[in-house]
Design a protein around this motif. Sequence first.
Motif, PDB file in Angstrom:
ATOM      1  N   PHE A 168       0.815  -1.219   0.000  1.00  0.00           N
ATOM      2  CA  PHE A 168       0.000   0.000   0.000  1.00  0.00           C
ATOM      3  C   PHE A 168       0.845   1.264   0.000  1.00  0.00           C
ATOM      4  O   PHE A 168       0.485   2.253  -0.616  1.00  0.00           O
ATOM      5  CB  PHE A 168      -0.904  -0.040   1.240  1.00  0.00           C
ATOM      6  CG  PHE A 168      -1.835   1.125   1.349  1.00  0.00           C
ATOM      7  CD1 PHE A 168      -3.053   1.109   0.697  1.00  0.00           C
ATOM      8  CD2 PHE A 168      -1.516   2.234   2.110  1.00  0.00           C
ATOM      9  CE1 PHE A 168      -3.933   2.181   0.788  1.00  0.00           C
ATOM     10  CE2 PHE A 168      -2.387   3.310   2.217  1.00  0.00           C
ATOM     11  CZ  PHE A 168      -3.595   3.273   1.553  1.00  0.00           C
ATOM     12  N   ARG A 193       2.794   3.061  -3.623  1.00  0.00           N
ATOM     13  CA  ARG A 193       2.014   3.261  -4.850  1.00  0.00           C
ATOM     14  C   ARG A 193       2.283   4.639  -5.452  1.00  0.00           C
ATOM     15  O   ARG A 193       1.416   5.508  -5.490  1.00  0.00           O
ATOM     16  CB  ARG A 193       0.527   3.083  -4.542  1.00  0.00           C
ATOM     17  CG  ARG A 193       0.211   1.660  -4.077  1.00  0.00           C
ATOM     18  CD  ARG A 193      -1.242   1.449  -3.849  1.00  0.00           C
ATOM     19  NE  ARG A 193      -1.753   2.345  -2.816  1.00  0.00           N
ATOM     20  CZ  ARG A 193      -3.012   2.309  -2.380  1.00  0.00           C
ATOM     21  NH1 ARG A 193      -3.857   1.445  -2.908  1.00  0.00           N
ATOM     22  NH2 ARG A 193      -3.410   3.116  -1.438  1.00  0.00           N
ATOM     23  N   SER A 224      -1.281   7.240  -0.384  1.00  0.00           N
ATOM     24  CA  SER A 224      -0.578   6.230   0.428  1.00  0.00           C
ATOM     25  C   SER A 224      -0.170   6.739   1.799  1.00  0.00           C
ATOM     26  O   SER A 224       0.358   5.979   2.601  1.00  0.00           O
ATOM     27  CB  SER A 224       0.657   5.736  -0.332  1.00  0.00           C
ATOM     28  OG  SER A 224       1.503   6.807  -0.668  1.00  0.00           O
ATOM     29  N   PRO A 251      -4.712   2.441   5.303  1.00  0.00           N
ATOM     30  CA  PRO A 251      -5.178   1.684   4.139  1.00  0.00           C
ATOM     31  C   PRO A 251      -6.698   1.611   4.020  1.00  0.00           C
ATOM     32  O   PRO A 251      -7.214   1.444   2.920  1.00  0.00           O
ATOM     33  CB  PRO A 251      -4.582   0.290   4.371  1.00  0.00           C
ATOM     34  CG  PRO A 251      -3.419   0.508   5.266  1.00  0.00           C
ATOM     35  CD  PRO A 251      -3.775   1.661   6.135  1.00  0.00           C
ATOM     36  N   GLU A 252      -7.411   1.771   5.119  1.00  0.00           N
ATOM     37  CA  GLU A 252      -8.864   1.636   5.064  1.00  0.00           C
ATOM     38  C   GLU A 252      -9.588   2.975   4.970  1.00  0.00           C
ATOM     39  O   GLU A 252     -10.808   3.042   5.071  1.00  0.00           O
ATOM     40  CB  GLU A 252      -9.369   0.880   6.304  1.00  0.00           C
ATOM     41  CG  GLU A 252      -9.199   1.616   7.624  1.00  0.00           C
ATOM     42  CD  GLU A 252      -7.789   1.487   8.208  1.00  0.00           C
ATOM     43  OE1 GLU A 252      -7.538   2.039   9.284  1.00  0.00           O
ATOM     44  OE2 GLU A 252      -6.945   0.816   7.566  1.00  0.00           O
ATOM     45  N   VAL A 285      -7.751   1.957  -4.885  1.00  0.00           N
ATOM     46  CA  VAL A 285      -8.295   1.170  -3.764  1.00  0.00           C
ATOM     47  C   VAL A 285      -8.317  -0.320  -4.076  1.00  0.00           C
ATOM     48  O   VAL A 285      -8.391  -1.150  -3.172  1.00  0.00           O
ATOM     49  CB  VAL A 285      -9.710   1.647  -3.369  1.00  0.00           C
ATOM     50  CG1 VAL A 285      -9.702   3.115  -3.030  1.00  0.00           C
ATOM     51  CG2 VAL A 285     -10.725   1.351  -4.459  1.00  0.00           C
ATOM     52  N   SER A 295      -5.954  -2.095  -4.940  1.00  0.00           N
ATOM     53  CA  SER A 295      -4.746  -2.752  -4.419  1.00  0.00           C
ATOM     54  C   SER A 295      -4.652  -2.632  -2.910  1.00  0.00           C
ATOM     55  O   SER A 295      -3.598  -2.874  -2.330  1.00  0.00           O
ATOM     56  CB  SER A 295      -3.503  -2.127  -5.070  1.00  0.00           C
ATOM     57  OG  SER A 295      -3.487  -0.729  -4.855  1.00  0.00           O
ATOM     58  N   SER A 296      -5.771  -2.268  -2.268  1.00  0.00           N
ATOM     59  CA  SER A 296      -5.765  -2.119  -0.809  1.00  0.00           C
ATOM     60  C   SER A 296      -6.011  -3.428  -0.083  1.00  0.00           C
ATOM     61  O   SER A 296      -5.938  -3.473   1.141  1.00  0.00           O
ATOM     62  CB  SER A 296      -6.837  -1.099  -0.387  1.00  0.00           C
ATOM     63  OG  SER A 296      -6.604   0.135  -0.993  1.00  0.00           O
ATOM     64  N   THR A 349     -10.521  -4.364   2.512  1.00  0.00           N
ATOM     65  CA  THR A 349     -10.796  -2.915   2.554  1.00  0.00           C
ATOM     66  C   THR A 349     -11.308  -2.344   1.244  1.00  0.00           C
ATOM     67  O   THR A 349     -11.837  -1.236   1.225  1.00  0.00           O
ATOM     68  CB  THR A 349      -9.518  -2.142   2.933  1.00  0.00           C
ATOM     69  OG1 THR A 349      -8.485  -2.455   1.990  1.00  0.00           O
ATOM     70  CG2 THR A 349      -9.069  -2.493   4.341  1.00  0.00           C
ATOM     71  N   THR A 350     -11.158  -3.086   0.134  1.00  0.00           N
ATOM     72  CA  THR A 350     -11.536  -2.543  -1.174  1.00  0.00           C
ATOM     73  C   THR A 350     -12.996  -2.125  -1.220  1.00  0.00           C
ATOM     74  O   THR A 350     -13.328  -1.021  -1.648  1.00  0.00           O
ATOM     75  CB  THR A 350     -11.238  -3.569  -2.278  1.00  0.00           C
ATOM     76  OG1 THR A 350      -9.835  -3.793  -2.351  1.00  0.00           O
ATOM     77  CG2 THR A 350     -11.717  -3.046  -3.636  1.00  0.00           C
ATOM     78  N   LEU A 360     -13.625   1.031   0.880  1.00  0.00           N
ATOM     79  CA  LEU A 360     -13.083   2.242   0.262  1.00  0.00           C
ATOM     80  C   LEU A 360     -13.919   2.677  -0.942  1.00  0.00           C
ATOM     81  O   LEU A 360     -14.118   3.872  -1.168  1.00  0.00           O
ATOM     82  CB  LEU A 360     -11.636   2.005  -0.162  1.00  0.00           C
ATOM     83  CG  LEU A 360     -10.611   1.928   0.976  1.00  0.00           C
ATOM     84  CD1 LEU A 360      -9.270   1.453   0.433  1.00  0.00           C
ATOM     85  CD2 LEU A 360     -10.453   3.269   1.653  1.00  0.00           C
TER      86      LEU A 360
END
Length: 571
Positions: A412, A415, A445, A449-450, A491, A493-494, A498-499, A502
Amino acid sequence: MALLKLPAKKPKGKGKQLHIDYTTLESARATAPSDWSAEEWLEDGTRQEEQGERYQVGLKAARHLANATTCYRLAATLSPSSFDARYNAARVMQTLGAGHLGPPDCLEALEAARTGYREALAVLQPGQAGEATARIDALYNLAQADASLFAQLENGICVVQDELDRKRGLAQEAKELFAEVERLQRVELERYIGSGASSNGAEEDDDLDVDASADSATETSVQVTETTVVTPRLVLDTLLAAIDFDIQLSDSSLADPGTDAQVRQSAVAAFSRASDLRDVIAAQEGGPAADLELDLALQQAEIFATWSPEEARPRLESLVAAPEATPRLIDVLSMHADFLVENLPLSDHASALSSLEAALAAYQRAATLLSSRLSPPKNIPAQQLPTLLSANLASQAHVHLLAHLLDPPADFRSRKHADEAQRLALEAISAAKPAVWLKVAGPFSSTAPETLPAVSAVRGANAQDARSDWATIAAVRHAFFTLVRARYWAVASSGPSTTAELRDQLRARLWSEWKVLGLAGPSREGATGVDALRRRELEWWAGEIEEDLVAKVVGADEAASERQWYAALAP
């Protein structure tokens, strides 16, 4: 090519300062001298138009141009048979609609211009002085008004009824008009060459008084009307404008295999005729003209880039390196960068990343030239620079998004391409000079991450510099949806946990940010309401991203998920 413009009627001097209310025809007539003739209203229109051209952009420019249309229309009421009054009113209305007004006023102005040109053509009398070239000028500008209105409808900047049918009608009329203008120009060109006129198109005397001989009992005064002289260069300009419209049609919502083949044939045939005219011009001028050679080289490269990519690559590479391309270097760099992105070799990962790097370098070089304050580009009108820079930055954001998807980061926090895509999209919004733009507290970034980074609105310090014309709205909207798309794939790639959360956060923000940017203004909604406008926005964006490179990189399933996510945003 610029609008064909009648010779200006020079004002007779400043005279006494008048305070005329140009808001309506009635208010202008009531506050102007009661004895003003059509000629004096024409002169005042010229004055107002020159003031508008002096300001170039902004509220003052638009106000003076609107004043000019009022003057020209009043001249037409006093002299119903005046071609000049009707033509100039239509031409200035076209200028307002194409470059100064926001929706729906821009659409209405172009429709009024189209009506005005037809009215001007209707009062032309066969055989009157200058009738042939006046007809050519009006038909050419009518074709350009059709093309401008087509572009506005294609951009979907407001909700209109029967949009597809209107675009088909405009496309057909513009094509027919460009062909008719070329035909009439060639007739006049043959007549002009056959008359033995001088090569520079100038008459010996503008006003010729002929004194009768002893055998004549009267004195005759012959007034020579100043008109546009048709030269090979003017015919060539018409051909290049027609080719530009063919390319526009090829990339439009009307395109299908059948129509694309037709417009390709039309463009190639027109270019062949343009090349023949180049030889005629070279013979007249004693050798090839550098500006003309460059225009034709760029036009040929664009034809190849549209329909024959394998032939376009070497031509674009040679143009980028050619010193003679310097006057149009922004166009060359932008075309080359677009070509590299649109023809990315996805089967070869290393070559694809290398092509993206080369495209980014070309875009960055063009952006430097577009944003230069010390040496602004001379061949681009100042009012177009903000939207061109915005489009450039949005393209750079797209390149970084592709790089992010082709070369996904390990975690994360690394990026960099995703962060750059979002930063450049935000910069593209502000570059268009809207009244409000968006600001993000930090790179994507840098937050947890969430959680999506916080976004705030920034209002411009000088409201006089803010743009609200349709091109600015289109540029801001494109940059905004580029930003949304960059965030959408960032998002992804989170991590699976969490995708979804987000994307829900992004969905909750989208329409509020869209509204803050002024993209939900009442003038865009019309009588249909904001929900219809939102659906139109999503329809336009779905068309923009349909089967593009992102879809090819992520695969059919992921691309379908993206389109479904956007579809779910509709009210």
